[in-house]
Design an enzyme around this catalytic site. Structure first.
Site, PDB file in Angstrom:
ATOM      1  N   CYS A  71       3.048  25.656  16.100  1.00 31.47           N
ATOM      2  CA  CYS A  71       3.896  24.463  16.141  1.00 31.47           C
ATOM      3  C   CYS A  71       5.192  24.774  15.385  1.00 31.47           C
ATOM      4  O   CYS A  71       5.141  25.239  14.242  1.00 31.47           O
ATOM      5  CB  CYS A  71       3.152  23.310  15.472  1.00 31.47           C
ATOM      6  N   CYS A 158       3.599  17.522  20.404  1.00 31.16           N
ATOM      7  CA  CYS A 158       2.718  17.628  19.239  1.00 31.16           C
ATOM      8  C   CYS A 158       1.343  18.062  19.724  1.00 31.16           C
ATOM      9  O   CYS A 158       0.805  17.480  20.667  1.00 31.16           O
ATOM     10  CB  CYS A 158       2.657  16.288  18.533  1.00 31.16           C
ATOM     11  N   GLN A 282     -11.324   4.350  16.410  1.00 27.37           N
ATOM     12  CA  GLN A 282     -11.258   5.744  15.939  1.00 27.37           C
ATOM     13  C   GLN A 282     -10.278   6.541  16.797  1.00 27.37           C
ATOM     14  O   GLN A 282     -10.233   6.353  18.014  1.00 27.37           O
ATOM     15  CB  GLN A 282     -12.647   6.389  16.006  1.00 27.37           C
ATOM     16  N   ASP A 381     -19.335   1.530   7.292  1.00 26.96           N
ATOM     17  CA  ASP A 381     -18.204   2.373   7.717  1.00 26.96           C
ATOM     18  C   ASP A 381     -16.909   1.819   7.111  1.00 26.96           C
ATOM     19  O   ASP A 381     -16.045   1.307   7.830  1.00 26.96           O
ATOM     20  CB  ASP A 381     -18.145   2.401   9.256  1.00 26.96           C
ATOM     21  N   CYS A 408     -14.597   8.257   5.755  1.00 22.10           N
ATOM     22  CA  CYS A 408     -13.447   9.137   5.984  1.00 22.10           C
ATOM     23  C   CYS A 408     -12.870   9.599   4.639  1.00 22.10           C
ATOM     24  O   CYS A 408     -11.761  10.101   4.583  1.00 22.10           O
ATOM     25  CB  CYS A 408     -12.382   8.427   6.815  1.00 22.10           C
TER      26      CYS A 408
HETATM   27  C1  LIG Z   1     -13.070   2.908   9.035  1.00 20.84           C
HETATM   28  S1  LIG Z   1     -12.872   1.401   9.896  1.00 20.84           S
HETATM   29  C2  LIG Z   1     -14.392   1.349  10.790  1.00 20.84           C
HETATM   30  C3  LIG Z   1     -14.395   0.487  12.016  1.00 20.84           C
HETATM   31  C4  LIG Z   1     -15.550   0.688  12.980  1.00 20.84           C
HETATM   32  N1  LIG Z   1     -16.818   0.841  12.325  1.00 20.84           N
HETATM   33  C5  LIG Z   1     -15.271   1.859  13.919  1.00 20.84           C
HETATM   34  O1  LIG Z   1     -15.961   2.883  13.851  1.00 20.84           O
HETATM   35  O2  LIG Z   1     -14.343   1.754  14.734  1.00 20.84           O
HETATM   36  C6  LIG Z   1     -13.056   0.253   8.613  1.00 20.84           C
HETATM   37  C7  LIG Z   1     -12.945  -1.197   9.036  1.00 20.84           C
HETATM   38  O3  LIG Z   1     -13.223  -2.003   7.896  1.00 20.84           O
HETATM   39  C8  LIG Z   1     -12.409  -3.165   7.925  1.00 20.84           C
HETATM   40  N2  LIG Z   1     -12.426  -3.675   6.525  1.00 20.84           N
HETATM   41  C9  LIG Z   1     -11.693  -3.246   5.492  1.00 20.84           C
HETATM   42  N3  LIG Z   1     -12.085  -3.857   4.363  1.00 20.84           N
HETATM   43  C10 LIG Z   1     -13.099  -4.690   4.702  1.00 20.84           C
HETATM   44  C11 LIG Z   1     -13.942  -5.583   3.970  1.00 20.84           C
HETATM   45  N4  LIG Z   1     -13.819  -5.733   2.663  1.00 20.84           N
HETATM   46  N5  LIG Z   1     -14.895  -6.249   4.646  1.00 20.84           N
HETATM   47  C12 LIG Z   1     -15.015  -6.104   5.993  1.00 20.84           C
HETATM   48  N6  LIG Z   1     -14.267  -5.268   6.732  1.00 20.84           N
HETATM   49  C13 LIG Z   1     -13.322  -4.567   6.092  1.00 20.84           C
HETATM   50  C14 LIG Z   1     -11.114  -2.671   8.492  1.00 20.84           C
HETATM   51  O4  LIG Z   1     -10.366  -3.719   9.051  1.00 20.84           O
HETATM   52  C15 LIG Z   1     -11.577  -1.644   9.535  1.00 20.84           C
HETATM   53  O5  LIG Z   1     -11.740  -2.261  10.803  1.00 20.84           O
END
Ligand SMILES: C[S@@+](CC[C@H](N)C(=O)[O-])C[C@H]1O[C@@H](n2cnc3c(N)ncnc32)[C@H](O)[C@@H]1O
Length: 450
Positions: A71, A158, A282, A381, A408
């Site tokens: 790149c 990219c 994701q 998650d 993550c």
């Molecule tokens: C890493 S993403 C995971 C989403 C889903 N499990 C996926 O794989 O697509 C984390 C999610 O947590 C939500 N979030 C962040 N803080 C939170 C909280 N305190 N309670 C509930 N959801 C929350 C975010 O809006 C986001 O959609």
């Protein structure tokens, strides 16, 4: 060590951002773009009490893992940070990084059991998100921010972006330039277009464009939309998001539909998902399917379980697992995502899911109490900051047989596992390489009630 001093060092370790670490008099020096085993001439650019930062000026002895980055903007771009080494060595680095971080946080040796690599680790992103601005000559520019700055590096090609999304982005920039549409100027807060977001359903080939703008009206908005839709039949919807705040947060509160329905669909496995402009989805769907399969394998479901899908976004994990559980409860803070989760259950003909808007730490204890529920398995998650202590306390109180934690951020995963150790033991840990050639790491861990 002094600033600007030039020294020769040997790289002995990697930091969490993939940078090399050398030591002089036991003081670690962090040096980007160098690899373990390399002998390097560096210039010290920062000296602090407990560490220093250096810049490589000559690789004297090169690692066999080093490759010429494929790149042209790699060394300036803030996107990928592991294109100077081969894919295998990026995986080794990630294993080491996870093991070190978790072992340190938990206080004992932790091993990664499995790594799910990507067969073709290129053009994997389903979301392109480029800032628009002016270059030093006042010309409109679009691309990726340079490392630790707001200088936009023009990005026409990219290696990790979806090819069609990149083509649409290039077309839109050309239209902006040809039609003198004002882009945002961060210095005087004037101008209009500030970000271009393009999301694609990799299985459906449906495209959603979000134009993030500083002003309510975009000059030649109608002409821009007509031209894009005519040129790219894959574009199913275009929305405008208004963000007039002087902030680094990309999206503002107000979104208007300019074309289409305001959402697109994609498939993960056999399940169909509706994606709205603000919903989390994701960014590497090929690896997401593998990640979710691993999470479900870890959950060891038989069809009789009550399952919670916490931080559920648009309900993906729960819906993926719904065929193998009695009931799935999802909790997520963004209300539009919960609307999508409900719709996603409906379009997939799923009847054993229920979704709640709110913060896990508040809503989980409430619904457990109000409905007198127990949980067999919880999928967790969370965002990078991990779980609130109050949420961890609730997991410990309701004590399901299994916790499947998708993360993550290994640092907060380690911190949370340490707190959960009061009642849980870590059984297995897998890395799923979602963010290939970057130092970002996605893991899934299964914890079992002691
Ligand atoms: C890493 S993403 C995971 C989403 C889903 N499990 C996926 O794989 O697509 C984390 C999610 O947590 C939500 N979030 C962040 N803080 C939170 C909280 N305190 N309670 C509930 N959801 C929350 C975010 O809006 C986001 O959609």
């Amino acid at each position: 060590m002094k600033k600007n001093e030039e020294i020769i060092v040997e790289v002995i370790d990697n930091g969490i951002y993939g940078e090399g670490i050398a030591k002089v008099d036991a003081i670690p020096i962090f040096v980007p773009n160098v690899l373990i085993g390399e002998k390097v001439k560096i210039k010290i650019i920062k000296v602090l009490s407990s560490y220093a930062v250096g810049k490589a000026i000559e690789i004297i002895e090169q690692s066999s893992d080093r490759v010429i980055p494929d790149c042209s903007t790699y060394f300036r771009c803030g996107g990928c940070n592991l294109r100077h080494c081969n894919y295998e060595s990026t995986i080794k680095m990630k294993i080491k990084s996870v093991q070190n971080t978790l072992s340190k946080a938990i206080g004992k040796n932790i091993k990664v059991d499995e790594v799910i690599k990507m067969e073709e680790p290129y053009y994997y992103r389903n979301k392109l998100q480029y800032p628009l601005g002016l270059d030093k000559d006042g010309k409109s520019v679009m691309g990726v921010y340079a490392q630790r700055s707001h200088i936009i590096i023009p990005t026409e090609h990219c290696k990790i972006q979806d090819k069609l999304s990149q083509k649409i982005a290039n077309y839109i920039l050309k239209f902006i330039k040809n039609n003198c549409i004002p882009v945002y100027n961060e210095e005087n807060l004037k101008g209009s277009l500030r970000h271009l977001i393009i999301r694609i359903g990799k299985k459906t080939n449906e495209v959603m464009i979000t134009l993030v703008t500083n002003t309510q009206n975009i000059y030649k908005e109608k002409e821009l939309i007509e031209a894009v839709v005519k040129e790219f039949k894959e574009v199913k919807t275009i929305v405008k998001n208004i963000n007039s705040k002087n902030t680094n947060v990309i999206l503002g509160d107000k979104t208007e539909i300019l074309y289409g329905d305001g959402y697109i669909y994609d498939y993960l496995g056999k399940k169909k998902f509706k994606i709205s402009p603000r919903s989390f989805y994701q960014i590497n769907p090929i690896q997401t399917e593998k990640l979710y399969c691993k999470a479900i394998e870890y959950a060891n479901l038989t069809g009789k379980e009550t399952v919670f899908d916490l931080y559920c976004g648009i309900g993906t994990i729960g819906i993926f697992a719904s065929d193998r559980a009695k009931k799935i409860y999802g909790i997520e803070t963004i209300s539009e995502a919960i609307e999508d989760a409900k719709e996603n259950s409906r379009i997939n003909g799923i009847e054993n899911t229920e979704f709640f808007v709110g913060d896990v730490e508040k809503v989980l204890p409430e619904i457990i109490k109000d409905r007198n529920l127990s949980a067999d398995v919880i999928f967790i998650d969370p965002p990078r900051k991990g779980c609130e202590k109050k949420a961890i306390d609730t997991f410990l109180k309701i004590a399901p047989k299994r916790l499947v934690y998708v993360s993550c951020n290994p640092a907060t995963l380690g911190r949370d596992i340490k707190l959960l150790e009061e009642k849980y033991e870590l059984l297995k840990l897998t890395i799923c390489d979602m963010f290939c050639f970057t130092s970002h790491i996605e893991c899934v861990a299964v914890l079992s009630l002691k």
